[in-house]
Design a protein around this motif. Structure first.
Motif, short mmCIF file in Angstrom:
data_model
loop_
_atom_site.label_atom_id
_atom_site.label_comp_id
_atom_site.label_asym_id
_atom_site.label_seq_id
_atom_site.Cartn_x
_atom_site.Cartn_y
_atom_site.Cartn_z
N ALA A 30 0.82 -1.21 0.00
CA ALA A 30 0.00 0.00 0.00
C ALA A 30 0.86 1.26 0.00
O ALA A 30 0.51 2.26 -0.64
N ILE A 31 1.97 1.22 0.69
CA ILE A 31 2.82 2.40 0.80
C ILE A 31 3.44 2.79 -0.54
O ILE A 31 3.82 3.95 -0.76
N ASP A 32 3.53 1.84 -1.46
CA ASP A 32 4.15 2.08 -2.76
C ASP A 32 3.15 2.12 -3.90
O ASP A 32 3.52 2.31 -5.06
N PHE A 33 1.87 1.95 -3.61
CA PHE A 33 0.87 1.78 -4.66
C PHE A 33 0.72 3.06 -5.47
O PHE A 33 0.64 4.16 -4.92
N THR A 34 0.64 2.92 -6.81
CA THR A 34 0.59 4.10 -7.68
C THR A 34 -0.84 4.49 -8.02
O THR A 34 -1.77 3.66 -7.97
N GLU A 35 -1.00 5.74 -8.40
CA GLU A 35 -2.31 6.21 -8.81
C GLU A 35 -2.80 5.47 -10.05
O GLU A 35 -3.99 5.16 -10.19
N LYS A 36 -1.88 5.16 -10.97
CA LYS A 36 -2.28 4.45 -12.18
C LYS A 36 -2.82 3.06 -11.85
O LYS A 36 -3.85 2.63 -12.40
N ASP A 37 -2.12 2.34 -10.95
CA ASP A 37 -2.61 1.02 -10.58
C ASP A 37 -3.95 1.11 -9.86
O ASP A 37 -4.78 0.21 -9.96
N TRP A 38 -4.15 2.16 -9.11
CA TRP A 38 -5.45 2.38 -8.46
C TRP A 38 -6.53 2.60 -9.52
O TRP A 38 -7.56 1.91 -9.53
N ASP A 39 -6.31 3.55 -10.42
CA ASP A 39 -7.32 3.90 -11.41
C ASP A 39 -7.61 2.77 -12.38
O ASP A 39 -8.77 2.52 -12.75
N ASP A 40 -6.57 2.08 -12.83
CA ASP A 40 -6.76 0.99 -13.80
C ASP A 40 -7.71 -0.07 -13.25
O ASP A 40 -8.61 -0.55 -13.96
N VAL A 41 -7.49 -0.45 -12.01
CA VAL A 41 -8.32 -1.50 -11.40
C VAL A 41 -9.73 -1.00 -11.13
O VAL A 41 -10.72 -1.68 -11.43
N MET A 42 -9.85 0.19 -10.57
CA MET A 42 -11.18 0.72 -10.26
C MET A 42 -12.01 0.92 -11.53
O MET A 42 -13.23 0.70 -11.52
N ASN A 43 -11.36 1.34 -12.60
CA ASN A 43 -12.09 1.59 -13.84
C ASN A 43 -12.73 0.32 -14.39
O ASN A 43 -13.88 0.33 -14.83
N VAL A 44 -11.98 -0.78 -14.39
CA VAL A 44 -12.51 -2.04 -14.92
C VAL A 44 -13.47 -2.69 -13.94
O VAL A 44 -14.59 -3.07 -14.29
N ASN A 45 -13.03 -2.84 -12.71
CA ASN A 45 -13.75 -3.67 -11.75
C ASN A 45 -15.02 -3.01 -11.20
O ASN A 45 -15.96 -3.72 -10.85
N LEU A 46 -15.03 -1.70 -11.13
CA LEU A 46 -16.15 -1.03 -10.48
C LEU A 46 -16.89 -0.07 -11.41
O LEU A 46 -18.10 -0.19 -11.62
N LYS A 47 -16.16 0.87 -12.01
CA LYS A 47 -16.82 1.90 -12.82
C LYS A 47 -17.51 1.30 -14.03
O LYS A 47 -18.71 1.55 -14.27
N SER A 48 -16.79 0.51 -14.81
CA SER A 48 -17.40 -0.06 -16.02
C SER A 48 -18.51 -1.04 -15.66
O SER A 48 -19.52 -1.13 -16.38
N SER A 49 -18.34 -1.78 -14.56
CA SER A 49 -19.40 -2.71 -14.15
C SER A 49 -20.69 -1.96 -13.85
O SER A 49 -21.79 -2.38 -14.25
N PHE A 50 -20.58 -0.83 -13.16
CA PHE A 50 -21.77 -0.06 -12.85
C PHE A 50 -22.44 0.49 -14.11
O PHE A 50 -23.66 0.34 -14.31
#
Length: 254
Positions: free
Chosen positions: A102-122
């Motif tokens: 978590a301390i090293d997690f990037t914004e891109k890795d955050w957005d990429d996953v949220m976009n597919v797994n949550l945003k597009s699903s909704f």
């Protein structure tokens, strides 16, 4: 056996399954086909193997190519998927995972996953539901959640956030649409043999730790998910709304 007498019979139904090219999505597509549904697979890569497996059950299969890392293709996906008939079942299975502390997690890795797994699903669900509500015939929506909808996990912050969010959306949409004939539920797979878990299975220590926690004593095979998907897609689940059904070898029971 005459499928027509079974509450699990999906003959005459049309199911859209995202991420159907491999793993859990492929297994769900095959199970729905075996239960009688025609299947539309949605994904970024070729689905030839899935097509062969679904057609071997006697069901029809068609593919829609789309990258669900953004909402841009969603209207087209629904239009193409509906060309062969009404969409009765939607399975939001497409998902990705990124691993880092978590301390090293990037914004891109955050957005990429949220976009597919949550945003597009909704937004895909929203678009499909417009058709289900417009003709008053209702339908079934099945979200593929995760054990991380219940637990925190380690080194997968955006995945955990997205799957926790998907469980919440499942309940919200059930509350809004249950009275209008749409069942919205989710399946929470445990540790399954898929591309997403390859790194864990190849890590000897992590693999052993995971297996020691699973009462069933083994990783799940994607085919183990099919029955839950067929149940939630069928008339047998007509009075089931807003659940997140674990299929986890007993993991959450321990």
């Amino acid at each position: 056996m005459d499928r027509s007498v079974s509450p699990f019979d999906l003959t005459g139904r049309r199911a859209v399954v995202t991420g159907a090219n491999t793993g859990l999505g492929q297994a769900i597509a095959v199970a729905l086909g075996a239960a009688g549904a025609d299947v539309v697979g949605v994904g970024r890569s070729a689905m030839d193997e899935t097509a062969d497996l679904v057609r071997a059950t006697g069901a029809a299969f068609s593919a829609v190519a789309a990258d669900l890392s953004s909402v841009e293709p969603i209207a087209r996906v629904v239009a193409e998927a509906g060309e062969g008939g009404r969409i009765d079942i939607l399975v939001n299975n497409a998902g990705i995972i990124r691993r880092a502390d978590a301390i090293d997690f990037t914004e891109k890795d955050w957005d990429d996953v949220m976009n597919v797994n949550l945003k597009s699903s909704f937004f895909l669900t929203q678009q499909v539901a417009k058709g289900m509500l417009a003709d008053g015939k209702g339908g079934k929506v099945i979200n593929i959640a995760s054990l991380l909808s219940f637990q925190g996990g380690i080194r997968i912050p955006s995945y955990t956030a997205s799957k926790s969010g998907l469980a919440g959306l499942t309940r919200l949409l059930a509350c809004e649409w249950a009275g209008r004939g749409i069942n919205v539920n989710a399946i929470a797979p445990g540790y399954f043999v898929t591309n997403n878990t390859q790194a864990l299975r190849e890590d000897e220590a992590r693999n052993a730790a995971i297996l020691s926690r699973i009462p069933a004593g083994k990783w799940g095979d994607p085919s183990d998910l099919g029955g839950a998907a067929v149940f939630l897609a069928s008339k047998a689940a007509d009075y089931v709304h807003g659940i997140v059904l674990p299929v986890d070898g007993g993991w959450l029971a321990r």
